[in-house]
Design a protein around this motif. Structure first.
Motif, mmCIF file in Angstrom:
data_model
loop_
_atom_site.group_PDB
_atom_site.id
_atom_site.type_symbol
_atom_site.label_atom_id
_atom_site.label_comp_id
_atom_site.label_asym_id
_atom_site.label_seq_id
_atom_site.Cartn_x
_atom_site.Cartn_y
_atom_site.Cartn_z
ATOM 1 N N LEU A 49 19.645 -17.869 -18.539
ATOM 2 C CA LEU A 49 18.546 -16.943 -18.827
ATOM 3 C C LEU A 49 18.816 -15.577 -18.197
ATOM 4 O O LEU A 49 18.572 -14.538 -18.825
ATOM 5 C CB LEU A 49 17.224 -17.509 -18.322
ATOM 6 C CG LEU A 49 16.689 -18.735 -19.055
ATOM 7 C CD1 LEU A 49 15.472 -19.295 -18.343
ATOM 8 C CD2 LEU A 49 16.379 -18.417 -20.493
ATOM 9 N N THR A 50 19.346 -15.565 -16.986
ATOM 10 C CA THR A 50 19.676 -14.307 -16.328
ATOM 11 C C THR A 50 20.758 -13.566 -17.095
ATOM 12 O O THR A 50 20.666 -12.359 -17.309
ATOM 13 C CB THR A 50 20.132 -14.566 -14.876
ATOM 14 O OG1 THR A 50 19.050 -15.183 -14.176
ATOM 15 C CG2 THR A 50 20.537 -13.279 -14.182
ATOM 16 N N ARG A 51 21.797 -14.288 -17.544
ATOM 17 C CA ARG A 51 22.865 -13.656 -18.329
ATOM 18 C C ARG A 51 22.312 -13.080 -19.625
ATOM 19 O O ARG A 51 22.691 -11.993 -20.048
ATOM 20 C CB ARG A 51 23.988 -14.652 -18.612
ATOM 21 C CG ARG A 51 24.829 -14.970 -17.397
ATOM 22 C CD ARG A 51 26.140 -15.650 -17.742
ATOM 23 N NE ARG A 51 26.044 -16.699 -18.728
ATOM 24 C CZ ARG A 51 25.928 -17.996 -18.461
ATOM 25 N NH1 ARG A 51 25.868 -18.409 -17.218
ATOM 26 N NH2 ARG A 51 25.875 -18.870 -19.434
ATOM 27 N N ILE A 52 21.381 -13.807 -20.258
ATOM 28 C CA ILE A 52 20.783 -13.328 -21.508
ATOM 29 C C ILE A 52 19.977 -12.059 -21.249
ATOM 30 O O ILE A 52 20.084 -11.088 -22.002
ATOM 31 C CB ILE A 52 19.896 -14.410 -22.140
ATOM 32 C CG1 ILE A 52 20.740 -15.591 -22.602
ATOM 33 C CG2 ILE A 52 19.069 -13.852 -23.291
ATOM 34 C CD1 ILE A 52 21.790 -15.263 -23.621
ATOM 35 N N ARG A 53 19.172 -12.067 -20.203
ATOM 36 C CA ARG A 53 18.380 -10.867 -19.891
ATOM 37 C C ARG A 53 19.296 -9.667 -19.647
ATOM 38 O O ARG A 53 19.037 -8.565 -20.129
ATOM 39 C CB ARG A 53 17.498 -11.117 -18.669
ATOM 40 C CG ARG A 53 16.294 -11.967 -18.944
ATOM 41 C CD ARG A 53 15.387 -12.063 -17.716
ATOM 42 N NE ARG A 53 14.372 -13.054 -17.923
ATOM 43 C CZ ARG A 53 14.303 -14.228 -17.309
ATOM 44 N NH1 ARG A 53 15.200 -14.567 -16.416
ATOM 45 N NH2 ARG A 53 13.331 -15.068 -17.566
ATOM 46 N N ASN A 54 20.385 -9.887 -18.898
ATOM 47 C CA ASN A 54 21.321 -8.805 -18.621
ATOM 48 C C ASN A 54 22.008 -8.328 -19.895
ATOM 49 O O ASN A 54 22.189 -7.122 -20.093
ATOM 50 C CB ASN A 54 22.369 -9.247 -17.595
ATOM 51 C CG ASN A 54 21.774 -9.457 -16.222
ATOM 52 O OD1 ASN A 54 20.694 -8.955 -15.913
ATOM 53 N ND2 ASN A 54 22.457 -10.216 -15.388
ATOM 54 N N ALA A 55 22.377 -9.260 -20.758
ATOM 55 C CA ALA A 55 23.013 -8.891 -22.029
ATOM 56 C C ALA A 55 22.057 -8.105 -22.907
ATOM 57 O O ALA A 55 22.462 -7.147 -23.581
ATOM 58 C CB ALA A 55 23.507 -10.140 -22.752
ATOM 59 N N GLN A 56 20.792 -8.488 -22.907
ATOM 60 C CA GLN A 56 19.789 -7.746 -23.676
ATOM 61 C C GLN A 56 19.690 -6.308 -23.183
ATOM 62 O O GLN A 56 19.625 -5.375 -23.983
ATOM 63 C CB GLN A 56 18.411 -8.397 -23.549
ATOM 64 C CG GLN A 56 18.205 -9.594 -24.411
ATOM 65 C CD GLN A 56 16.771 -10.066 -24.259
ATOM 66 O OE1 GLN A 56 16.315 -10.363 -23.167
ATOM 67 N NE2 GLN A 56 16.072 -10.142 -25.370
ATOM 68 N N LEU A 84 27.721 -21.326 -34.337
ATOM 69 C CA LEU A 84 26.368 -21.496 -34.853
ATOM 70 C C LEU A 84 25.616 -20.209 -34.583
ATOM 71 O O LEU A 84 25.628 -19.696 -33.461
ATOM 72 C CB LEU A 84 25.669 -22.662 -34.155
ATOM 73 C CG LEU A 84 24.184 -22.864 -34.472
ATOM 74 C CD1 LEU A 84 23.953 -23.138 -35.958
ATOM 75 C CD2 LEU A 84 23.616 -24.009 -33.621
ATOM 76 N N GLU A 85 24.980 -19.661 -35.628
ATOM 77 C CA GLU A 85 24.168 -18.467 -35.452
ATOM 78 C C GLU A 85 22.707 -18.812 -35.708
ATOM 79 O O GLU A 85 22.331 -19.183 -36.815
ATOM 80 C CB GLU A 85 24.607 -17.347 -36.401
ATOM 81 C CG GLU A 85 23.786 -16.093 -36.184
ATOM 82 C CD GLU A 85 24.153 -14.931 -37.081
ATOM 83 O OE1 GLU A 85 23.665 -13.826 -36.793
ATOM 84 O OE2 GLU A 85 24.892 -15.123 -38.057
ATOM 85 N N PHE A 86 21.887 -18.693 -34.667
ATOM 86 C CA PHE A 86 20.444 -18.869 -34.796
ATOM 87 C C PHE A 86 19.856 -17.546 -35.258
ATOM 88 O O PHE A 86 20.084 -16.513 -34.629
ATOM 89 C CB PHE A 86 19.813 -19.228 -33.449
ATOM 90 C CG PHE A 86 19.945 -20.657 -33.012
ATOM 91 C CD1 PHE A 86 20.288 -21.658 -33.890
ATOM 92 C CD2 PHE A 86 19.702 -20.997 -31.699
ATOM 93 C CE1 PHE A 86 20.386 -22.971 -33.480
ATOM 94 C CE2 PHE A 86 19.798 -22.314 -31.264
ATOM 95 C CZ PHE A 86 20.143 -23.302 -32.166
ATOM 96 N N GLY A 87 19.085 -17.576 -36.335
ATOM 97 C CA GLY A 87 18.439 -16.362 -36.821
ATOM 98 C C GLY A 87 19.440 -15.391 -37.405
ATOM 99 O O GLY A 87 19.659 -14.317 -36.867
ATOM 100 N N CYS A 88 20.060 -15.757 -38.511
ATOM 101 C CA CYS A 88 21.221 -15.022 -39.037
ATOM 102 C C CYS A 88 20.895 -13.697 -39.700
ATOM 103 O O CYS A 88 21.805 -12.978 -40.103
ATOM 104 C CB CYS A 88 22.025 -15.895 -39.982
ATOM 105 S SG CYS A 88 21.181 -16.326 -41.517
ATOM 106 N N ILE A 133 15.595 -13.939 -29.205
ATOM 107 C CA ILE A 133 14.879 -13.983 -27.934
ATOM 108 C C ILE A 133 13.473 -13.421 -28.104
ATOM 109 O O ILE A 133 12.494 -13.996 -27.636
ATOM 110 C CB ILE A 133 15.659 -13.192 -26.861
ATOM 111 C CG1 ILE A 133 16.971 -13.904 -26.530
ATOM 112 C CG2 ILE A 133 14.836 -12.961 -25.616
ATOM 113 C CD1 ILE A 133 16.796 -15.260 -25.911
ATOM 114 N N GLU A 134 13.387 -12.294 -28.792
ATOM 115 C CA GLU A 134 12.087 -11.681 -29.010
ATOM 116 C C GLU A 134 11.207 -12.566 -29.881
ATOM 117 O O GLU A 134 10.013 -12.701 -29.654
ATOM 118 C CB GLU A 134 12.244 -10.297 -29.654
ATOM 119 C CG GLU A 134 12.837 -9.262 -28.715
ATOM 120 C CD GLU A 134 14.359 -9.275 -28.656
ATOM 121 O OE1 GLU A 134 14.999 -10.091 -29.341
ATOM 122 O OE2 GLU A 134 14.911 -8.460 -27.901
#
Length: 142
Positions: free
Chosen positions: A11-18, A49-53, A118-119
């Motif tokens: 989750l931290t990596r995702i927030r930073n990537a965002q 795998l792509e979620f939300g393509c 994520i949003e």
């Protein structure tokens, strides 16, 4: 979150990537897709795998690198347009676009990408979302 919490670390990596992605909003889409695929270290022969393509741009870019792609969306319009774009690019053998909710997806993959999901999922659902992400990844996947 505990320091040894793999989900919390994710989750931290995702927030930073965002935050990094938002800083580069002015970068054209193709450059963003290329950068995301570079960060994922996506190589030919890998499964993605792509979620939300969305409209299919990431799936097409990944397939052009030699990946086998499964792209999912819950939008009928995006599903139809993505399939059309994949066919137009001559990548039907490499990309499967499905009308499907991410919670229903089966299988495991070498890589998983999710742009702007994520949003859509909402922070209150991130833990459950990333548990599903973890379940869809092969050991060592990202």
């Amino acid at each position: 979150m505990a320091m040894n919490d793999p989900l919390g670390d994710m989750l931290t990596r995702i927030r930073n990537a965002q935050m990094r992605a938002r800083e580069k909003v002015s970068t054209p889409g193709s450059k963003i897709r290329a950068r995301v695929l570079d960060v994922l270290e996506l190589d030919a022969g890998m499964s993605l795998l792509e979620f939300g393509c969305g409209w299919g741009g990431m799936a097409i870019a990944a397939a052009q690198r030699g990946a086998r792609v499964e792209a999912i969306t819950i939008s009928q319009e995006q599903h139809s347009e993505s399939r059309r774009r994949v066919a137009e690019a001559g990548l039907r053998e490499s990309v499967a676009v499905r009308l499907e909710d991410y919670r229903s997806t089966a299988g495991t993959f070498d890589r998983l990408v999710s742009i702007e999901m994520i949003e859509a999922v909402g922070e209150e659902n991130w833990r459950a979302y990333f548990e599903i992400v973890g379940e869809r990844l092969n050991p060592g996947g990202q």
